[in-house]
Design a protein around this motif. Structure first.
Motif, PDB file in Angstrom:
ATOM      1  N   MET A 142       0.834  -1.200   0.000  1.00 34.93           N
ATOM      2  CA  MET A 142       0.000   0.000   0.000  1.00 34.93           C
ATOM      3  C   MET A 142       0.871   1.254   0.000  1.00 34.93           C
ATOM      4  N   LEU A 143       1.918   1.228   0.821  1.00 31.98           N
ATOM      5  CA  LEU A 143       2.828   2.364   0.897  1.00 31.98           C
ATOM      6  C   LEU A 143       3.540   2.571  -0.431  1.00 31.98           C
ATOM      7  N   GLY A 144       3.930   1.465  -1.056  1.00 34.41           N
ATOM      8  CA  GLY A 144       4.598   1.552  -2.356  1.00 34.41           C
ATOM      9  C   GLY A 144       3.707   2.181  -3.416  1.00 34.41           C
ATOM     10  N   ALA A 145       2.442   1.807  -3.412  1.00 38.07           N
ATOM     11  CA  ALA A 145       1.500   2.376  -4.374  1.00 38.07           C
ATOM     12  C   ALA A 145       1.341   3.880  -4.155  1.00 38.07           C
ATOM     13  N   MET A 146       1.364   4.298  -2.899  1.00 33.57           N
ATOM     14  CA  MET A 146       1.240   5.724  -2.582  1.00 33.57           C
ATOM     15  C   MET A 146       2.490   6.488  -3.020  1.00 33.57           C
ATOM     16  N   LEU A 147       3.655   5.866  -2.854  1.00 39.65           N
ATOM     17  CA  LEU A 147       4.902   6.498  -3.299  1.00 39.65           C
ATOM     18  C   LEU A 147       4.881   6.702  -4.811  1.00 39.65           C
ATOM     19  N   ARG A 148       4.464   5.670  -5.517  1.00 42.01           N
ATOM     20  CA  ARG A 148       4.425   5.748  -6.978  1.00 42.01           C
ATOM     21  C   ARG A 148       3.431   6.815  -7.436  1.00 42.01           C
ATOM     22  N   GLU A 149       2.261   6.839  -6.811  1.00 40.71           N
ATOM     23  CA  GLU A 149       1.250   7.833  -7.175  1.00 40.71           C
ATOM     24  C   GLU A 149       1.784   9.246  -6.957  1.00 40.71           C
ATOM     25  N   ALA A 150       2.448   9.450  -5.817  1.00 46.17           N
ATOM     26  CA  ALA A 150       2.983  10.773  -5.502  1.00 46.17           C
ATOM     27  C   ALA A 150       4.076  11.174  -6.490  1.00 46.17           C
ATOM     28  N   ARG A 151       4.936  10.221  -6.829  1.00 45.16           N
ATOM     29  CA  ARG A 151       6.031  10.515  -7.768  1.00 45.16           C
ATOM     30  C   ARG A 151       5.492  10.868  -9.147  1.00 45.16           C
ATOM     31  N   LEU A 152       4.533  10.095  -9.622  1.00 50.85           N
ATOM     32  CA  LEU A 152       3.971  10.353 -10.946  1.00 50.85           C
ATOM     33  C   LEU A 152       3.197  11.670 -10.970  1.00 50.85           C
ATOM     34  N   THR A 153       2.510  11.966  -9.867  1.00 53.05           N
ATOM     35  CA  THR A 153       1.780  13.233  -9.778  1.00 53.05           C
ATOM     36  C   THR A 153       2.737  14.416  -9.865  1.00 53.05           C
ATOM     37  N   ALA A 154       3.929  14.246  -9.276  1.00 49.22           N
ATOM     38  CA  ALA A 154       4.946  15.305  -9.311  1.00 49.22           C
ATOM     39  C   ALA A 154       5.750  15.282 -10.608  1.00 49.22           C
ATOM     40  N   ASN A 155       5.415  14.331 -11.497  1.00 50.04           N
ATOM     41  CA  ASN A 155       6.100  14.206 -12.788  1.00 50.04           C
ATOM     42  C   ASN A 155       7.603  13.980 -12.604  1.00 50.04           C
ATOM     43  N   LYS A 156       7.948  13.106 -11.664  1.00 52.08           N
ATOM     44  CA  LYS A 156       9.343  12.791 -11.374  1.00 52.08           C
ATOM     45  C   LYS A 156       9.677  11.386 -11.866  1.00 52.08           C
ATOM     46  N   SER A 157      10.889  11.215 -12.378  1.00 48.53           N
ATOM     47  CA  SER A 157      11.345   9.887 -12.774  1.00 48.53           C
ATOM     48  C   SER A 157      11.850   9.149 -11.539  1.00 48.53           C
ATOM     49  N   LEU A 158      12.032   7.842 -11.684  1.00 48.85           N
ATOM     50  CA  LEU A 158      12.584   7.058 -10.578  1.00 48.85           C
ATOM     51  C   LEU A 158      13.962   7.581 -10.187  1.00 48.85           C
ATOM     52  N   LYS A 159      14.774   7.889 -11.185  1.00 49.92           N
ATOM     53  CA  LYS A 159      16.134   8.355 -10.928  1.00 49.92           C
ATOM     54  C   LYS A 159      16.128   9.678 -10.176  1.00 49.92           C
ATOM     55  N   GLU A 160      15.279  10.608 -10.600  1.00 49.75           N
ATOM     56  CA  GLU A 160      15.194  11.912  -9.936  1.00 49.75           C
ATOM     57  C   GLU A 160      14.748  11.761  -8.487  1.00 49.75           C
ATOM     58  N   SER A 161      13.705  10.985  -8.286  1.00 49.69           N
ATOM     59  CA  SER A 161      13.144  10.826  -6.945  1.00 49.69           C
ATOM     60  C   SER A 161      14.104  10.092  -6.021  1.00 49.69           C
ATOM     61  N   ALA A 162      14.792   9.092  -6.565  1.00 54.49           N
ATOM     62  CA  ALA A 162      15.747   8.339  -5.753  1.00 54.49           C
ATOM     63  C   ALA A 162      16.885   9.240  -5.286  1.00 54.49           C
ATOM     64  N   ALA A 163      17.345  10.114  -6.181  1.00 50.71           N
ATOM     65  CA  ALA A 163      18.437  11.029  -5.828  1.00 50.71           C
ATOM     66  C   ALA A 163      18.023  11.974  -4.703  1.00 50.71           C
ATOM     67  N   LEU A 164      16.764  12.335  -4.670  1.00 50.84           N
ATOM     68  CA  LEU A 164      16.274  13.264  -3.651  1.00 50.84           C
ATOM     69  C   LEU A 164      16.347  12.673  -2.249  1.00 50.84           C
ATOM     70  N   ILE A 165      16.313  11.345  -2.150  1.00 51.90           N
ATOM     71  CA  ILE A 165      16.362  10.709  -0.830  1.00 51.90           C
ATOM     72  C   ILE A 165      17.678   9.963  -0.623  1.00 51.90           C
ATOM     73  N   GLY A 166      18.650  10.226  -1.495  1.00 45.18           N
ATOM     74  CA  GLY A 166      19.958   9.607  -1.346  1.00 45.18           C
ATOM     75  C   GLY A 166      19.952   8.117  -1.598  1.00 45.18           C
ATOM     76  N   SER A 167      19.091   7.671  -2.515  1.00 41.63           N
ATOM     77  CA  SER A 167      18.965   6.243  -2.788  1.00 41.63           C
ATOM     78  C   SER A 167      19.203   5.977  -4.275  1.00 41.63           C
ATOM     79  N   THR A 168      18.860   4.777  -4.727  1.00 40.31           N
ATOM     80  CA  THR A 168      19.037   4.400  -6.125  1.00 40.31           C
ATOM     81  C   THR A 168      17.685   4.116  -6.771  1.00 40.31           C
ATOM     82  N   SER A 169      17.676   4.124  -8.094  1.00 44.86           N
ATOM     83  CA  SER A 169      16.434   3.859  -8.827  1.00 44.86           C
ATOM     84  C   SER A 169      15.897   2.466  -8.516  1.00 44.86           C
TER      85      SER A 169
END
Length: 223
Positions: free
Chosen positions: A13-40
């Motif tokens: 459920m949490l994963g689905a919410m993360l994906r929804e939020a990322r897509l709503t913000a028009n962010k790629s996996l790579k961009e979003s991962a960099a924002l939290i110091g993680s990987t795609s």
């Protein structure tokens, strides 16, 4: 439903919410991962529910996408983005240690051993010990059950002092402002009314005895 099944369901459920939020913000996996110091690949695992994001990572994720943190904790609304000027990897690492130390503090105060707490939530003592030492991130679903087992609230673990914490506090203050009647919001928005607000604040801090004396003094002036 077993404890393990509950954790798996919460992760998905949490994963689905993360994906929804990322897509709503028009962010790629790579961009979003960099924002939290993680990987795609790691963020992708979070979104698919194969792994669960930790609270410090979630705080940064919500911060950068300008989403109220309670959205991920209880379900709310999605907002816009925001930038920061700190290193996300360092921030997450520091917050992991702080969360772990707080978990240890609450466990000690509850008079529970690591083994007892681990058995209560269905985790291994070694895993809980690593969480407390900040040696590994605590997946949010696991942190939630650990916190609940200790009789605490997840809000106790949210950052309130750092840049993310200040952002959260500002959002909460703004939301409280929006709950006020329109005429009060208009009054508060006018710079010329600041002196009245300071006066009201000072009066609110006076004791009942001092307020009574002040009222009696004003009454004498009008007689």
């Amino acid at each position: 439903m077993s404890d393990r099944q509950t954790l798996v369901l919460r992760s998905k459920m949490l994963g689905a919410m993360l994906r929804e939020a990322r897509l709503t913000a028009n962010k790629s996996l790579k961009e979003s991962a960099a924002l939290i110091g993680s990987t795609s690949s790691t963020l992708s695992s979070y979104e698919r529910g194969r792994k669960a994001i930790s609270l410090p990572e979630l705080e940064l994720f919500a911060y950068h996408l300008d989403i109220p943190l309670p959205y991920f904790l209880s379900g709310s609304t999605v907002g816009k983005k925001q930038k920061a000027d700190f290193d996300p990897t360092t921030m997450v690492s520091l917050r992991q240690r702080i969360v772990g130390a707080l978990l240890r503090k609450h466990r000690t105060e509850a008079g529970m051993s690591i083994r007892a707490l681990a058995e209560t939530v269905g985790l291994s003592p070694r895993r809980v010990s690593a969480f407390e030492r900040g040696e590994r991130p605590i997946p949010l679903p696991e942190l939630e059950v650990l916190v609940s087992a200790l009789g605490q609230s997840i809000e106790e673990y949210i950052d309130h002092e750092g840049p993310v914490g200040k952002w959260v506090n500002n959002r909460q203050s703004f939301e409280l402002l929006l709950e006020l009647p329109a005429e009060l919001r208009e009054f508060l928005s006018k710079p010329g009314n600041q002196s009245y607000l300071r006066m009201a604040k000072n009066l609110s801090e006076l004791s009942i005895e001092k307020l009574r004396a002040l009222a009696e003094g004003l009454l004498d002036l009008t007689l």
